[in-house]
Design an enzyme around this catalytic site. Structure first.
Site, mmCIF file in Angstrom:
data_model
loop_
_atom_site.group_PDB
_atom_site.id
_atom_site.type_symbol
_atom_site.label_atom_id
_atom_site.label_comp_id
_atom_site.label_asym_id
_atom_site.label_seq_id
_atom_site.Cartn_x
_atom_site.Cartn_y
_atom_site.Cartn_z
ATOM 1 N N HIS A 1 -12.748 10.242 0.427
ATOM 2 C CA HIS A 1 -13.142 9.392 -0.645
ATOM 3 C C HIS A 1 -14.169 9.895 -1.963
ATOM 4 O O HIS A 1 -14.712 9.332 -2.926
ATOM 5 C CB HIS A 1 -13.785 8.062 -0.117
ATOM 6 C CG HIS A 1 -13.101 7.241 0.860
ATOM 7 N ND1 HIS A 1 -12.428 7.575 1.850
ATOM 8 C CD2 HIS A 1 -12.552 5.824 0.436
ATOM 9 C CE1 HIS A 1 -11.505 6.620 2.460
ATOM 10 N NE2 HIS A 1 -11.743 5.700 1.504
ATOM 11 N N GLN B 1 -6.604 3.524 -5.339
ATOM 12 C CA GLN B 1 -7.786 3.137 -4.948
ATOM 13 C C GLN B 1 -8.842 4.166 -4.821
ATOM 14 O O GLN B 1 -10.105 3.929 -5.101
ATOM 15 C CB GLN B 1 -7.671 2.335 -3.607
ATOM 16 C CG GLN B 1 -8.719 1.409 -3.138
ATOM 17 C CD GLN B 1 -8.266 0.558 -2.088
ATOM 18 O OE1 GLN B 1 -7.899 0.706 -1.048
ATOM 19 N NE2 GLN B 1 -8.001 -0.870 -2.530
ATOM 20 N N PHE B 2 -8.655 5.237 -4.512
ATOM 21 C CA PHE B 2 -9.464 6.533 -4.838
ATOM 22 C C PHE B 2 -8.678 7.728 -5.166
ATOM 23 O O PHE B 2 -7.311 7.989 -4.596
ATOM 24 C CB PHE B 2 -9.981 6.690 -3.154
ATOM 25 C CG PHE B 2 -11.002 5.894 -2.860
ATOM 26 C CD1 PHE B 2 -12.404 6.005 -3.328
ATOM 27 C CD2 PHE B 2 -10.549 4.556 -2.150
ATOM 28 C CE1 PHE B 2 -13.360 5.198 -2.613
ATOM 29 C CE2 PHE B 2 -11.688 3.725 -1.797
ATOM 30 C CZ PHE B 2 -12.973 4.118 -2.042
ATOM 31 N N ALA B 3 -9.196 8.690 -5.946
ATOM 32 C CA ALA B 3 -8.631 9.801 -6.314
ATOM 33 C C ALA B 3 -8.200 10.472 -5.141
ATOM 34 O O ALA B 3 -7.078 11.211 -5.137
ATOM 35 C CB ALA B 3 -9.457 10.814 -7.299
ATOM 36 N N GLU C 1 0.920 4.434 -2.743
ATOM 37 C CA GLU C 1 0.655 5.343 -3.923
ATOM 38 C C GLU C 1 1.995 5.475 -4.830
ATOM 39 O O GLU C 1 2.162 5.553 -6.063
ATOM 40 C CB GLU C 1 -0.297 5.992 -3.601
ATOM 41 C CG GLU C 1 -1.693 5.777 -3.326
ATOM 42 C CD GLU C 1 -1.812 5.334 -1.988
ATOM 43 O OE1 GLU C 1 -0.785 5.582 -1.173
ATOM 44 O OE2 GLU C 1 -2.820 4.686 -1.334
ATOM 45 N N LEU D 1 0.673 -1.151 0.148
ATOM 46 C CA LEU D 1 0.095 -0.009 0.035
ATOM 47 C C LEU D 1 0.832 1.435 -0.135
ATOM 48 O O LEU D 1 1.200 1.808 1.040
ATOM 49 C CB LEU D 1 -0.903 -0.018 1.405
ATOM 50 C CG LEU D 1 -2.263 0.679 1.187
ATOM 51 C CD1 LEU D 1 -2.976 0.496 2.517
ATOM 52 C CD2 LEU D 1 -2.166 2.441 1.056
#
Lengths: 326, 382
Positions: free
Chosen positions: A129, A82-84, A60, A58
């Site tokens: 999120h 996973q999310f912007a 980014e 994990l």
């Protein structure tokens, strides 16, 4: 033709791209065994194996940084964030490296890769999120930015993004993942990046939008027709970079009025750029100032109040009426 | 029962083969041919002399700010000598000597520091990335290249470099972790020169060595005398062999000292003593390696003198080529700033290109307000 939602259409495109070109690989957190937190990569791990659908630690910055290295070596990585709202960690890798390698090496080293991330609000998600920060990437020379609005164009644009020789940010409006279904052709189809679409023809006003905001924009257009007898043209940008100035300007020259609609914050947002281009190329055709219905310049509120932040048909309708009666 | 010690591998070694008095440890002396040894010395000396020349060029305004690499030649050349041309080399910005060895012409690197993107274009056939300025970020590219090699089933390795300051960046830790988890064939070489501009090593970490960071990533780590090119070579060779066999990454810490300023814009007198600089200068990698080559009968004094002359000529020729290129109309054409951003230049960039082109044409047509302000002559426009 098969009817499917956007989540399924993106999954279909990923499978097609991987089947067609063994250089295409996927990496990200939870993309493998789990099939992604939104199930976008479901089945790909079983189909293509852990060597091509890679569950990563994990981190980014490392997901994007290593994807850059892979692209330089000759692979075609599709990296999922996973999310912007978490892609600020890797922003540096995109801005300083992915976007620059071609330019700084005069074309010798290139970075054909895609960063996919779910973006936007509207699903009552928790903090961090629901962000729509495409303007950040649009402000980064060397990247392309694509945001689909329907299952069919999501599939076609993703195939184009993966085949593109340059790094592409592919934002997926997560509120659309399962919002509606559409017929998607069985055979792979692509859509050229940098081309907007006129999704509703009209003659009195131009409504310009993209992504999840397109649906309320179309709703507003229908209401204008029914309640006011006004014929609104609606443009779906699809690509934020390159922005299709010609389609926008051609429409505004015809209608003389424009409203730009998006979720991201207003100041220095995509709407500001659209308005600037309209001014540059069609100022004398304008009958009224260009209006912007956008997210406000605040962090997107927690979900109890997010609906007040997001563009909706009523806001767009009101702005259109003000523009029409100016 | 309640508390039991967990055994962790903590066998961090320090390796020295050729000490500062040029004494050699015969047991550890790596096997290198005379040609290899001569080549290594050639590139160390070329970088040293070119650095000295570049300082003058910078002071004369003929190139821009640049980081000298004095004190870093042994780590850069020693490590780069342990990989082959089909392996990859991913430098930071003090691997001047290693890049020369890898096949970057000196005039190309002069173009980089002279303000031309053309200087960041790796020569054809050279598997290198260009200089990387944002510290530690290149370690992830190296790791990605290594992961891709593994996916492709290629028996190649990646050699990448960073400084002690970089080891505080998140990208350093993320790169080591990814390389470790995926057992990527990457050799991470730290040029620990004990300073991040002015900030000393004690402000980067509160532990005995940088090499021990390897322990927490479950990979081999070693500290070597960074002024001992034989130790650097031997440690790198071991790591390369391991990586090629699929045994994953290694962290190598070369302990050295930046014997000059951080860059030509820095003044180290503000943060360290001349005595300390003097001490480290006496440990210089070139002095002991020269003595080693003389002791082994590989290069006597007359051979060294003729090498110096050869290198002086090489640098002179490179500077000439650089200045010729830097005066080239095509290379100076500002419109090229638009030409390499995308495979196909989009319409909005074409428009900006035309805008600049028209502006330049209008300006050279006659003196306008811009010239009056800046004092530039219209004739300078391409």
């Amino acid at each position: 033709m098969a009817e499917m939602n956007m989540a399924k259409a993106i999954n279909k495109a990923l499978g097609e791209a991987m089947a067609a070109d063994e250089r295409v690989i996927m990496l990200g957190a939870d993309v493998g065994v789990n099939g992604g937190v939104f199930r976008i990569t479901e089945g790909l791990y079983a189909r293509f194996g852990e060597g091509r659908v890679i569950d990563t630690p994990l981190a980014e910055s490392a997901i994007i940084g290593t994807a850059i290295g892979m692209a330089i070596y000759g692979l075609r990585p599709v990296a999922e964030i996973q999310f912007a709202g978490f892609d600020y960690y890797n922003y540096h890798q995109l801005e300083s490296h992915a976007a620059r390698f071609r330019n700084r090496t005069r074309g010798r080293i290139t970075v054909p890769m895609v960063m996919r991330a779910p973006c936007g609000g509207g699903i009552r998600a928790l903090e961090h999120h629901s962000e729509s920060r495409e303007a950040i990437y649009a402000h980064t020379p060397g990247l392309k930015v694509v945001i689909p609005s329907s299952p069919r164009n999501a599939r076609a644009l993703l195939l184009s993004a993966i085949q593109d020789p340059d790094p592409v940010i592919y934002y997926e409006p997560k509120s659309l993942y399962r919002a509606f279904k559409e017929d998607v052709p069985d055979q792979p189809e692509t859509l050229p990046l940098g081309q907007a679409r006129v999704v509703r023809s009209g003659s009195d006003i131009t409504l310009i939008s993209y992504g999840a905001s397109l649906r309320p924009t179309l709703e507003a257009a229908e209401q204008l027709q029914e309640e006011d007898g006004v014929s609104a043209e609606v443009i779906d940008l699809l690509s934020i970079v390159p922005l299709d100035t010609v389609t926008i300007v051609t429409s505004v020259k015809k209608t003389g009025r424009a409203v730009v609609v998006h979720e991201g914050p207003r100041s220095c947002g995509i709407g500001a750029e659209v308005a600037a281009r309209i001014n540059e190329d069609s100022l004398l055709y304008l009958e009224a100032p260009i209006k912007r219905i956008t997210g406000y310049d605040v962090p997107i509120p927690y979900f109890s109040k997010e609906k007040y932040f997001l563009p909706d048909a009523d806001k767009i309708l009101q702005a259109a009426r003000q523009t029409l009666s100016f | 029962m309640p508390r039991t010690p967990i055994q962790l591998p903590t066998n961090i070694e320090y390796l020295s083969i050729l000490d500062e008095n040029a004494q050699i440890d015969k047991q550890l002396e790596p096997i290198l041919s005379t040609a290899d040894l001569k080549r290594m010395y050639h590139f160390m000396l070329l970088a040293r002399r070119a650095d000295e020349r570049m300082l003058k060029l910078q002071r004369q305004g003929r190139i821009g700010t640049f980081p000298q690499s004095l004190g870093h030649e042994a780590i850069s050349v020693g490590a780069a000598s342990a990989i082959g041309s089909s392996d990859w080399h991913v430098p930071a910005y003090r691997e001047f000597s290693g890049m020369l060895l890898r096949g970057w012409p000196l005039e190309t690197l002069l173009l980089y520091w002279g303000g031309f993107e053309e200087g960041a274009r790796p020569p054809d056939g050279v598997n290198d990335l260009p200089y990387c300025v944002p510290v530690a970020s290149q370690l992830l590219h190296a790791t990605g290249i290594g992961m891709a090699m593994k996916i492709a089933g290629d028996k190649k390795v990646v050699l990448t470099f960073f400084g002690d300051g970089s080891s505080s960046e998140g990208d350093f830790h993320e790169a080591l972790n990814f390389a470790s988890v995926f057992q990527a064939p990457v050799i991470f070489v730290c040029q620990n020169n004990q300073f991040a501009i002015s900030v000393p090593l004690s402000r980067q970490m509160h532990c005995a060595t940088l090499a021990q960071r390897a322990v927490s990533y479950g990979i081999p780590g070693i500290r070597v005398d960074g002024n001992d090119i034989l130790a650097v070579y031997a440690a790198t060779k071991e790591a390369v062999d391991r990586a090629r066999q699929g045994l994953g990454p290694t962290l190598i810490e070369g302990l050295t000292y930046r014997t000059t300023a951080h860059t030509t814009s820095d003044d180290p007198k503000k943060y360290r003593s001349p005595e300390e600089e003097q001490l480290w200068s006496s440990r210089d990698a070139l002095i002991r390696f020269r003595r080693y080559l003389a002791d082994r009968g590989i290069m006597d004094e007359s051979a060294r003198i003729s090498l110096e002359a050869e290198i002086e000529q090489e640098i002179k020729e490179a500077v000439r080529k650089f200045e010729e290129a830097a005066g080239d109309k095509e290379l100076l054409n500002p419109l090229h700033m638009f030409d390499y951003l995308y495979a196909e230049t989009p319409e909005f960039l074409e428009r900006q290109r035309n805008e600049l082109q028209q502006f330049l044409a209008s300006r050279s047509a006659g003196p306008g307000r811009m010239e009056a302000k800046s004092g530039e002559s219209a004739g300078r426009d391409p």
